[in-house]
Motif scaffolding. Structure first.
Motif, short mmCIF file in Angstrom:
data_model
loop_
_atom_site.label_atom_id
_atom_site.label_comp_id
_atom_site.label_asym_id
_atom_site.label_seq_id
_atom_site.Cartn_x
_atom_site.Cartn_y
_atom_site.Cartn_z
N PHE A 212 0.99 -1.02 0.28
CA PHE A 212 0.09 -0.03 -0.08
C PHE A 212 0.78 1.15 -0.15
CE2 PHE A 212 -3.36 -2.45 2.50
CZ PHE A 212 -3.67 -3.22 1.40
N ALA A 213 1.88 1.24 0.93
CA ALA A 213 2.78 2.54 0.91
C ALA A 213 3.54 2.86 -0.32
CB ALA A 213 3.77 2.22 1.98
N LEU A 214 3.97 1.59 -1.23
CA LEU A 214 4.61 1.78 -2.29
C LEU A 214 3.68 2.23 -3.40
CD1 LEU A 214 7.22 1.12 -4.19
CD2 LEU A 214 6.29 -1.20 -4.18
N CYS A 215 2.75 1.57 -3.59
CA CYS A 215 1.83 1.78 -4.89
C CYS A 215 0.78 2.83 -4.55
CB CYS A 215 1.16 0.53 -5.55
SG CYS A 215 2.23 -0.78 -5.99
N TRP A 216 0.21 2.93 -3.25
CA TRP A 216 -0.97 3.80 -3.14
C TRP A 216 -0.92 4.51 -1.75
CZ3 TRP A 216 -1.63 -1.53 -4.35
CH2 TRP A 216 -2.02 -1.86 -5.88
N PRO A 217 0.29 5.22 -1.88
CA PRO A 217 0.40 5.89 -0.19
C PRO A 217 -0.67 7.01 -0.03
CG PRO A 217 1.84 6.92 -2.18
CD PRO A 217 1.12 5.72 -2.83
N VAL B 149 -6.86 2.45 3.49
CA VAL B 149 -6.76 1.21 3.43
C VAL B 149 -7.73 0.40 2.36
CG1 VAL B 149 -6.72 -0.99 4.62
CG2 VAL B 149 -5.68 1.13 5.40
N GLY B 150 -9.03 0.57 2.62
CA GLY B 150 -9.98 -0.11 1.75
C GLY B 150 -9.75 0.10 0.35
N ASP B 151 -9.62 1.48 -0.04
CA ASP B 151 -9.36 1.64 -1.58
C ASP B 151 -8.04 0.91 -1.98
OD1 ASP B 151 -11.74 3.13 -1.74
OD2 ASP B 151 -10.82 4.98 -1.40
N ALA B 152 -6.93 0.98 -1.26
CA ALA B 152 -5.87 0.63 -1.41
C ALA B 152 -5.83 -1.16 -1.71
CB ALA B 152 -4.77 0.75 -0.47
N ALA B 153 -6.74 -1.63 -0.63
CA ALA B 153 -7.14 -3.24 -0.90
C ALA B 153 -7.70 -3.59 -2.06
CB ALA B 153 -7.65 -3.70 0.43
N ARG B 154 -8.62 -2.75 -2.58
CA ARG B 154 -9.30 -2.99 -3.71
C ARG B 154 -8.28 -2.87 -4.81
NH1 ARG B 154 -13.63 -0.53 -0.65
NH2 ARG B 154 -12.99 1.40 -1.46
N LEU C 97 -5.20 -3.65 -4.79
CA LEU C 97 -4.26 -4.28 -4.91
C LEU C 97 -4.74 -5.81 -5.31
CD1 LEU C 97 -1.60 -5.70 -3.78
CD2 LEU C 97 -2.36 -6.04 -1.62
N ARG C 98 -6.32 -5.94 -5.10
CA ARG C 98 -6.74 -7.26 -5.75
C ARG C 98 -6.94 -7.13 -7.08
NH1 ARG C 98 -10.26 -6.65 -1.11
NH2 ARG C 98 -11.82 -5.27 -2.27
N VAL C 99 -6.98 -6.26 -7.77
CA VAL C 99 -7.10 -5.85 -9.08
C VAL C 99 -5.76 -6.04 -9.69
CG1 VAL C 99 -7.73 -4.50 -10.91
CG2 VAL C 99 -9.35 -4.52 -9.12
N THR C 100 -4.65 -5.35 -9.20
CA THR C 100 -3.39 -5.65 -9.46
C THR C 100 -3.11 -6.90 -9.49
OG1 THR C 100 -2.93 -3.26 -8.89
CG2 THR C 100 -1.14 -4.45 -9.21
N LEU C 101 -3.30 -7.69 -8.50
CA LEU C 101 -2.82 -9.01 -8.27
C LEU C 101 -3.47 -9.82 -9.35
CD1 LEU C 101 -2.94 -9.57 -4.44
CD2 LEU C 101 -0.83 -9.73 -6.08
N THR C 102 -4.37 -9.67 -9.65
CA THR C 102 -5.28 -10.48 -10.86
C THR C 102 -4.43 -10.49 -11.90
OG1 THR C 102 -7.34 -10.21 -9.96
CG2 THR C 102 -7.36 -10.73 -12.15
N TYR C 103 -4.28 -8.90 -12.31
CA TYR C 103 -3.26 -8.54 -13.66
C TYR C 103 -2.02 -9.25 -13.50
CZ TYR C 103 -6.74 -5.21 -14.87
OH TYR C 103 -7.99 -4.50 -15.16
N LEU C 104 -1.35 -9.21 -12.36
CA LEU C 104 0.00 -9.98 -12.47
C LEU C 104 -0.03 -11.30 -12.40
CD1 LEU C 104 2.93 -9.57 -11.89
CD2 LEU C 104 2.39 -9.14 -9.27
#
Length: 1016
Positions: free
Chosen positions: A814-819, A823-828, A830-837
């Motif tokens: 979260f601190a690296l990509c969406w500082p 937390v809620g928005d960053a978690a959402r 992250l889930r999308v980014t993990l799917t792409y990755l």
């Protein structure tokens, strides 16, 4: 041995023609200077070395050989010490020619010339001569060798001779010319006509001038000696006996206060070394032998031998004894040789001494001892050893005899013999020396250990002094201390001792720490142990093979080993070695899925060697988990025993397996996962993991799969397959309704293995590559993937961050990509980014299936290292240690290939998508520095391999990254000089001088030396 040059003679004639001839040593790999005594070889070499200091073309490294250097280890040690004095990387003692070559390579890009004076002290065919031959064959292009002596051992020079790479200087060239005779006569005030009959023989010419016109040259030695006072003659005799000596050492030999400087001023062929020590030409030893009464010479030689022994130069002391036919002195030296080396006897020296001994004294106790020690070095089972030692003991109640007898008996695990030797120990008389104390405690410790009481052995060996004893004795004591700690189940302490005391030894010794840690339940050194070669003596190899076979079985590598790596246990005549062979056999059998075979082997062994034998039972504890599971009689013994910490851990792992087979998982659930890997062969650790997984605990199975990779999946499939066969067999007999508790347990293991196979992802069918040393890109089986997901900055950033730090918490992401997001928005996001990755890394993975490369577990994200994921950064960072290991093994070609591959990985600035993150941006600077080191390391290896143009190219690439790196300055200069191209040399000088001018600093000494060099 000395690395110190002799000082110039008071009246020294510069021999410029010979100095110019020797200057060719920098153009050729090998220079041979060979002529008899007194031809001025050393003086000429010294003049050549000093001339190089004025107009340097490299660095000369001087070693004066001694009789001890017929031993390869002594000669290698002398060369390594000399290189270390001049700033070279000193290889490990005991590494032989390989270590010397590596040290020479480490001096690159500077040219280095090894100058070996008095090389006639290294006889042809001796181990020292063999080492010189290996050095000649392996000389790097930046290294040169000068060998100088009355004669030169046979060396493999044919290849260099054919290529014009050998300079030879012989007696004819060393003779004084008429012009040199006239010049020397003027300086010494002598008439050249008086020495015409000497035909220019340098030593006799100088001696004849010193003797004066009244002395015929044949009697010049006697004339010079006749002018000396008796005390001065004794000083000269002491110097000749010692070869080199301080004034205090000469006084010890002469027995009175002396002034050596006065003798040096009056006697020709006596000089002073740069460190203030004195040196007499060897010709004086021959002259004095003819002019000194026998008894006087014998007494002086004995005093000189005492000084040499105190120096540790036993080999030269032995030469003195032989020269005077003093067999009583040689006998005393023989005892000292055995006493100070024990199991590390320099067999070459010992055999040479035995060859000198006349028949009339061969049966003296000291020489019986020496013969026994030589036999032990060749084969400790030789039946002649004990009788020889018993006869030696009858006439010589000395620690050396007892120590050799103990070592031989312990090697054979002969308890009866050791008990007798312990009694003999009480018969030793006199004040205990450090060596005597070591021996006393070692004997007591050995008897206790063979008697099945390693705790008492440990208490004794810990009292043995290891400070004021020779290094071979210290090494033997430390190794036995290490052994006792392991026998007591204190492997963690053994590992610390090994790292501290054996970490700089040979490779098989350096593995002692990792092996002890493994048997303490710590797999930290797994990568180092896996596939490590066995080495050392035959005994070392036997013991190492047993332990490493067990490690291999735990790692799933049993198929890589033969079934009996230590032989058949039944073929060993003592329980200690039988246990080692048994452990290797049984661990590998279990590793291959043949537990029934292992059980039968264990039963046969216990039938032969009862567990009531304390020595046997304590050695079985070294492999306690195997014995606990396979040898049911041992469970009762060990369940009631008080065990050391390491053995207690092994028992806990074995109990967990035995209990799990009955359906009780409580013990297994509470153990550290590392214990299952370190103490149980892989089929057993996977069985435990499967039974735990059936109860819902997947942790052990996941950890094993992550740690060992595909072998765990293979074993899981084997569990499922094996249990299916078991059920089919039962159903075919119509007795499924009456299946035993064991079959129910088998069904549980099969169910758990199936669960693990479902949740622990199977290895992919293709290899994925991630490259971050330049713009980020992903490959599949080597082909670049044009994935649209990689256009997203956050996907690239997350992948780059995971490559750099394979385990990240969600908060770190979260601190690296969406500082700036909550937390809620960053978690959402992250889930999308993990799917792409995940789509990028494993596009063929079924939807909802667990990912293999990328794991999200609780609060952490992991990028899993495996053979199916190739990351250029990981390979890049591993190169430094791999190169170090390759060079330690003497494999410079592999080191060069590794560095070339690392250089090839670099495509540009690393991790460009993370440059905006200050903390991670620093990592890019670190990697850039590593790239420069790789370029320079490769360039230096190219230079020593005779590729100066490529070396210069790599140096310029390094300078593009770091224009002010002194190491790059040295390489670019040295490479240009090697090409002998004036334009390249001028260009390199401009680059270096410009950088130094910008910094406003002077060049370091090595760079200055290269800047001063001119093309010849």
């Amino acid at each position: 041995m000395t690395t110190i040059l002799p000082r110039p003679l008071d009246v020294e004639l510069p021999r410029l023609r010979l100095v110019q001839r020797l200057a060719r040593r920098w153009e050729c790999p090998v220079t041979v200077v060979e002529a008899g005594a007194g031809f001025g070889k050393t003086t000429m070499l010294v003049q050549a070395v000093r001339a190089n200091l004025l107009e340097p073309r490299g660095v000369d490294v001087w070693v004066t050989c001694s009789p001890a250097h017929e031993s390869a280890s002594e000669l290698a040690g002398a060369l390594l010490d000399a290189l270390a004095v001049l700033g070279g990387r000193c290889g490990r003692r005991g590494g032989g020619a390989r270590a010397v070559v590596d040290a020479l390579v480490g001096m690159a890009p500077l040219d280095v010339c090894l100058v070996l004076d008095d090389v006639h002290e290294v006889p042809s065919g001796s181990p020292g001569a063999v080492l010189l031959g290996e050095l000649v064959r392996g000389l790097p292009a930046t290294a040169h060798l000068v060998v100088c002596g009355r004669w030169v051992p046979e060396l493999p020079l044919a290849r260099w001779e054919a290529a014009g790479g050998v300079v030879r200087v012989g007696a004819e060239e060393l003779l004084f010319t008429d012009g040199e005779l006239r010049a020397l006569g003027r300086r010494l005030g002598g008439d050249p006509a008086l020495v015409g009959a000497l035909r220019g023989w340098p030593a006799l010419v100088r001696l004849a001038f010193a003797a004066g016109p009244g002395a015929p040259w044949r009697y010049a030695w006697e004339e010079v000696l006749g002018r000396l006072e008796p005390g001065e003659r004794r000083v000269l005799a002491a110097l000749a006996a010692l070869h080199t000596a301080t004034e205090d050492e000469v006084a010890e030999v002469v027995g009175e206060g002396v002034e050596v400087a006065g003798v040096v001023g009056r006697v020709p062929l006596v000089g002073v070394l740069e460190d203030g020590r004195y040196r007499a030409h060897e010709l004086w030893a021959e002259a004095l032998a003819r002019n000194t009464p026998v008894e006087e010479a014998r007494e002086l030689h004995r005093r000189a031998a005492a000084v040499l022994v105190a120096r540790g130069d036993l080999a030269r002391a032995g030469v003195l004894a032989r020269r005077g036919g003093d067999w009583e002195l040689l006998a005393g030296l023989s005892v000292e040789l055995v006493n100070t080396t024990l199991s590390a006897l320099p067999a070459v020296v010992a055999e040479r001494w035995l060859g000198w001994v006349p028949d009339r004294v061969r049966e003296e106790p000291a020489f019986l001892l020496l013969r026994a020690a030589v036999l032990h070095a060749a084969d400790f089972t030789d039946v002649r050893i004990d009788p020889l030692l018993d006869r030696a003991w009858e006439g010589l109640r000395h620690t050396a005899v007892l120590g050799q007898a103990v070592i031989t008996a312990h090697s054979r695990a002969d308890l009866v013999r050791l008990s007798e030797l312990a009694r003999r120990g009480s018969e030793l008389s006199g004040a205990p020396t450090p060596i005597a104390l070591v021996l006393r405690h070692s004997v007591a410790a050995t008897v206790a250990e063979v008697g099945g009481d390693p705790e008492a052995a440990l208490a004794e060996i810990e009292r043995a002094p290891v400070v004021d004893v020779p290094s071979p004795v210290r090494l033997a004591t430390v190794r036995f201390h290490y052994h006792c700690l392991n026998m007591c189940g204190r492997a963690g302490e053994a590992a610390e001792l090994a790292d501290r005391a054996l970490g700089e030894g040979e490779e098989h010794l350096r593995l002692n720490g990792p092996i002890a840690r493994w048997f303490d339940g710590d797999p930290t050194d797994l990568a180092r142990l896996r596939g490590a070669p066995v080495g050392g003596t035959a005994r070392d190899s036997f013991v190492s093979a047993a332990f490493q076979a067990v490690v291999a079985a735990c790692c799933g590598d049993a198929a890589d080993w033969c079934a009996l790596p230590c032989g058949d246990p039944a073929d060993h005549d003592n329980p200690r070695d039988a246990v080692l062979a048994l452990a290797a056999r049984c661990a590998l059998a279990v590793g291959r899925g043949e537990e029934a075979v292992a059980r039968r082997a264990f039963a046969e062994h216990l039938a032969r060697w009862p567990v009531t034998d304390r020595f046997h039972e304590r050695h079985l504890r070294r492999f306690l988990a195997l014995g606990y599971v396979l040898g049911e009689p041992l469970r009762e013994v060990w369940d009631g025993a008080e065990l050391g910490p390491s053995h207690g851990k092994a028992r806990a792992a074995a109990r967990a397996l035995v209990a799990a087979r009955t359906g009780d998982l409580r013990a297994a659930a509470g153990l550290p996962v590392e214990y299952f890997l370190c103490f149980l062969p892989l089929p057993w650790s996977v069985e435990v993991a499967s039974r735990l997984a059936a109860g819902g605990d997947l942790g052990v199975g996941r950890w094993l799969a992550d740690t060992l990779g595909a072998v765990v999946h293979r074993e899981l499939r084997s569990v499922v397959h094996r249990e299916l066969r078991s059920e089919v067999h039962l159903e075919s007999r119509g007795v499924v309704h009456r299946e035993s508790r064991g079959v129910v347990a088998d069904r549980v293991a099969r169910e758990g293995a199936g669960r693990l196979l479902a949740v622990v992802p199977a290895p992919p069918v293709v290899r994925t590559g991630v490259e971050v040393l330049g713009a980020l890109r992903v490959t599949r089986d080597g082909e670049v993937v044009e994935a649209p997901e990689l256009r997203r900055l956050r996907v690239r950033q997350l992948l780059g961050a995971l490559v750099l730090r394979p385990v990240l918490t969600r908060e770190q992401v979260f601190a690296l990509c969406w500082p700036d997001l909550d937390v809620g928005d960053a978690a959402r996001n992250l889930r999308v980014t993990l799917t792409y990755l995940r789509r990028v890394l494993e596009p063929d993975r079924a939807r909802g299936a667990a990912g293999f490369h990328l794991r999200a577990e609780g609060d952490t994200l992991r990028l899993v290292r495996s053979p199916w994921l190739e990351v250029d950064l990981w390979a890049f960072e591993a190169v430094e240690e791999q190169v170090r290991a390759a060079r330690a093994a003497g494999d410079l070609d592999r080191a060069k290939d590794l560095l070339a591959a690392a250089v090839q990985l670099w495509r540009g600035d690393p991790l460009p998508d993370l440059g905006c993150v200050a903390e991670l941006g620093l990592e890019a600077d670190r990697l850039r520095g590593q790239h420069v080191r790789n370029l320079l390391g490769l360039g230096e290896l190219c230079l020593v391999s005779g590729e100066p143009v490529r070396a210069g190219y790599l140096a310029r690439r390094a300078l593009e990254q770091d224009p002010f790196a002194p190491r790059a300055h040295r390489l670019v200069l040295a490479a240009a000089l090697k090409t002998r191209d004036p334009e390249r040399v001028a260009g390199a000088r401009r680059v270096v001088l410009s950088a130094l001018a910008q910094l406003g600093v002077a060049p370091d000494p090595s760079t200055a030396l290269l800047l001063r060099q001119r093309l010849g």
